[in-house]
Every structure is written in C-alpha cells, then in structure tokens.
Write an enzyme that holds these catalytic residues in place. Sequence first.
Site, PDB file in Angstrom:
ATOM      1  N   ASP A   1      57.304  53.966  55.957  1.00 36.25           N
ATOM      2  CA  ASP A   1      56.770  54.204  54.390  1.00 36.25           C
ATOM      3  C   ASP A   1      55.200  54.207  54.613  1.00 36.25           C
ATOM      4  O   ASP A   1      54.593  53.419  55.528  1.00 36.25           O
ATOM      5  CB  ASP A   1      57.126  53.072  53.527  1.00 36.25           C
ATOM      6  CG  ASP A   1      58.673  52.910  53.436  1.00 36.25           C
ATOM      7  OD1 ASP A   1      59.284  53.943  53.179  1.00 36.25           O
ATOM      8  OD2 ASP A   1      59.003  51.816  53.753  1.00 36.25           O
TER       9      ASP A   1
ATOM     10  N   ASP B   1      56.916  43.041  47.017  1.00 39.68           N
ATOM     11  CA  ASP B   1      57.726  41.936  47.014  1.00 39.68           C
ATOM     12  C   ASP B   1      57.495  40.605  47.738  1.00 39.68           C
ATOM     13  O   ASP B   1      57.046  39.828  47.184  1.00 39.68           O
ATOM     14  CB  ASP B   1      59.222  42.374  46.909  1.00 39.68           C
ATOM     15  CG  ASP B   1      59.892  43.074  48.240  1.00 39.68           C
ATOM     16  OD1 ASP B   1      58.957  43.554  49.147  1.00 39.68           O
ATOM     17  OD2 ASP B   1      60.895  43.728  48.166  1.00 39.68           O
TER      18      ASP B   1
ATOM     19  N   ASP C   1      62.970  53.218  58.782  1.00 40.97           N
ATOM     20  CA  ASP C   1      62.193  54.154  58.288  1.00 40.97           C
ATOM     21  C   ASP C   1      60.659  53.891  58.279  1.00 40.97           C
ATOM     22  O   ASP C   1      60.457  52.814  58.447  1.00 40.97           O
ATOM     23  CB  ASP C   1      62.679  54.906  57.085  1.00 40.97           C
ATOM     24  CG  ASP C   1      62.933  53.580  55.872  1.00 40.97           C
ATOM     25  OD1 ASP C   1      61.844  52.698  56.109  1.00 40.97           O
ATOM     26  OD2 ASP C   1      64.013  53.635  55.317  1.00 40.97           O
TER      27      ASP C   1
END
Length: 454
Positions: free
Chosen positions: A58, A136, A56
């Site tokens: 983002d 992260d 996907d």
Amino acid sequence: MKTNKKIIPQKKHQIARNAISHNALKVLSRLNEAGYDAYLVGGGVRDLLLGEKPKDFDVATSAKPEEVKRLFRNCRLIGRRFRLAHILYGRDVIEVATFRGPHEGKHSHHAGKNDEGRIVRDNVFGSIEEDAVRRDFTVNALYYDIRDESVIDFTGGMEDIKHKILRMIGDVDTRYREDPVRMLRAVRFAAKLNFQIEKQAHSLIFEMGDLLENIPLARLFDEAIKLFQGGYGLRCFQLIREYQLLELLFPMTEKLIAEQTHSSSAEKAPVLAIIEQALRNTDERIAIGKSVNPAFFLAVLLWQPMLEHKKYFISQLSTPTSTHEMEALFYASREVIARQQAYLSIPKRLSLIIKEIWHMQPQLQHPTRKRALRTLANKRFRAAYDFLLLRHSAGEPELAPLCEWWTEIQTKSFAEQQEMCEQLTVPGQKKRKKRKRNNKQQKSTAAETTSEVS
Ligand code: ATP
Ligand code: MG
C-alpha cells in the site's frame, strides 16, 4: 493527538529495497518525481520489518486521487466512503491512498460519522502526521521512504513490533466505535503476526463486539473471508471464538458448537472437528501457493447447521421416503443460507456453489450405475469430492470405501470407468436385466440405500 516523530535510518532497520515489489517501487518513484511525497505504508512495511513476505503493498501520498489518476494511465479511482486510487499492473494492484486528515474544521462535509460514532465517509485530506494517527494500529502506521530508505514512525510502532504488541492508535473506545471492523482486524493481526492485543483493546472487544451488527453485511463478508482465507484461518477461527465474535458472524454454527460441546461425549464437537480440519487444509494450501475457494469453506461452516435443519424437516413427516430426503436437503440448504444472509451477505455466485457441493453429497454416497459417470463429469465434482474426503477425515470413517472408489475412478480410462460402474451393486438388487423390468420400484431402493462399493 500528540505524536513523537522518529526517523529510523536505513542501517537501523532490516527492510531491503529489493524485497519491495517492482510495481510498488515504480509507483513510489513516479509520485516522487512528480513532486509529491509518497511512502510505502501499512502491512507491507510491517511485514518486511518482521522478516515476512507482504501480501500486498500500500502507498500513502500527498497527491490527491485525481492527481494520481493524471500520472498513471493504468489508474482507477474507487470507493465512496474512502476514495482510493488503484494502479493496475495485470493482476497486481498497488493501492494508493491520499493522506487523510481530521474530520473537524472547514472540510468536515467530506467526512461524517453516524449517530453511533461510526465513520461513514472519510475523504478529508491532511498531512502525513495526521494520516498516521488515523490508521488503526501503531504497527500499521510506519512509513517507508524509498528516497533515503528510512522508516518514519509517529506512534511508537517500531517499539511495538519489537515487543509483538498490537496497540490501537488513540482512544480505543472511540476508535472501535468509529469502525467496529477494527475489532475483527485486531483478531486477524493477532493471529497472523502472533502478537498480543494490548490490554484495553483486548478487553473492549468483549464489551463492544455487538457494534459489528451495524456494519454493512457485504463488508462483514469481506472481513470474514480475510479472516478464514488469509493463510492463518485456524488460529483466526479459534481467536474469533475466544472473543465471542463467531456468534455475531455465524450464529447458527456457534450455537451448534456450544450445544455439541455440552452434550457430546466425543473429544471434540463434530462441527468443530470438520471446520478445524478444513481450516488446517486451507492454511496448508495457501502456504504452498495453491488457490482456495471461499464457497468450499462456507459449505463446511454451514454444513452441520444445514443437516440439523434437514433432520428437523424429516422429523415432521410421518413416513419419510427417499424423495423426502432430497427435498429436505434442498429445503434445508435454502433455509440455512437465507438465515445466514441476515448476518453477513454471501454473494449469489458463492451460495450457488455451496448448495451444489451439498446437493452432490448423496450422489457421491450412493453412486449408481446409471448416474456415477454423470456425477464424475459434473463441474462441481472436484469440490464435492474434496468435501466428501474432508467429511471422512473429520469424523465419518464409514465413508472410507466410497472415498477410495471415487479416488480410484478418477485415475481410470473411460472404458475402465464404465467397467467400475457396471460392477456397482446395490443391496437387494441382483442383475441388470431384472433391474430394468422393475425399474420404478428399484429407483427408490437405490436412493435409499448406500450402494455397495467394495
Ligand atoms: P494485510 O494487507 O496484510 O491484511 P494491512 O495492514 O496492509 O494488512 P490493509 O487492509 O491492506 O491492511 O490496509 C492497509 C492499511 O490501511 C493498514 O495497515 C492501516 O494502516 C490502514 N487501515 C486499513 N483499514 C483500516 C481501518 N479500518 N481503520 C484504520 N486504518 C485502517
Ligand atoms: Mg495491505
């Protein structure tokens, strides 16, 4: 945290603009035209740099969620802990997040950590640089700018991509404490990308894994699905066990694997054989674009713990009958799912399917003249049949004739199916007429013994 901003121009990286989804490009240019900064970020950029097809796309932007909403009619704002905009194009969703900033300072009421240091709210907005250091891993913090097609790197992600290293941004201990799910993400990305988890991030998982116990059970369920149904399920499963995390997510399964590994003379613990075979099949299905139902894999994961419960229940009875067998199956199904819910919450619609798959196994193992066609018409037949095939291929060779019978009957016309059912013989049962006279007595015999399928 100190960063070292690098801009990698278009000719120095391999992202081709036409590899980005049309919808993501639309969102980016609309935001840019309205005067906001907007970048592709996260897995989309990472996977394109690795020459992979992103799952996907983002987007990160300087626009606030309400400002994004004003620009797109097809926009929904979601999330409390982490407020996001979803721009919907049919089934395609572009996730748009506003740049996040540090929690200290005047807006700290929009953010919050609990006593264990876990972030429970994260809605302080900031600059792109602040946004980068709150992500992260370094490879997940690369920003692609459609205006000049450059990549912006604040944390050394480009180098780490080159060396296939998964490196946490900032102090690993603090970052795992802020969000223990990052440990599961580390394992998932290591498996998916075939990257090495950097040394400290690697070893702290063993020490800090227990923190996952404090995560909301619904979030753990979502992460478990991403692990096992993300296309790299087998590798994720093996890694999650190496990191001793399966015992936190599916303790009954892990316990049984350990017991069988120690006691079984077989090459592989039977519980492992069926799980790994299921994951191999799932990964193959995903690779060719087929859909997968998470209930099926959960049914596999919990199948043998359920059988153990069932065995225990039966062992408590002095003279178990076929009715007790079914009762034990129902009881054990309920019990195992209830116990599992304490570790990760399985949505009701899925637990119902899991139980249906299990409850249909005896019907598939003991097809009778009376019931076989009804079994075939059951809406859960396909999943239960696939489950039977899986059991056969993963350590129950004696199911072969049954698998063949059910495979064959699906290829027949209705009349031929009736004919196949007529020919079913039950050991100890001679002719149809006789069976009718002795109906009551026959019923229990049929349930207790496997029908002779030849
Ligand atoms: P994929 O979508 O391929 O699973 P991804 O990296 O895009 O991988 P997402 O869950 O879609 O993962 O998240 C998008 C980005 O948001 C990540 O790349 C990362 O930068 C950031 N992110 C997501 N979850 C966290 C988290 N728990 N802590 C910090 N940053 C996160
Ligand atoms: Mg993503």
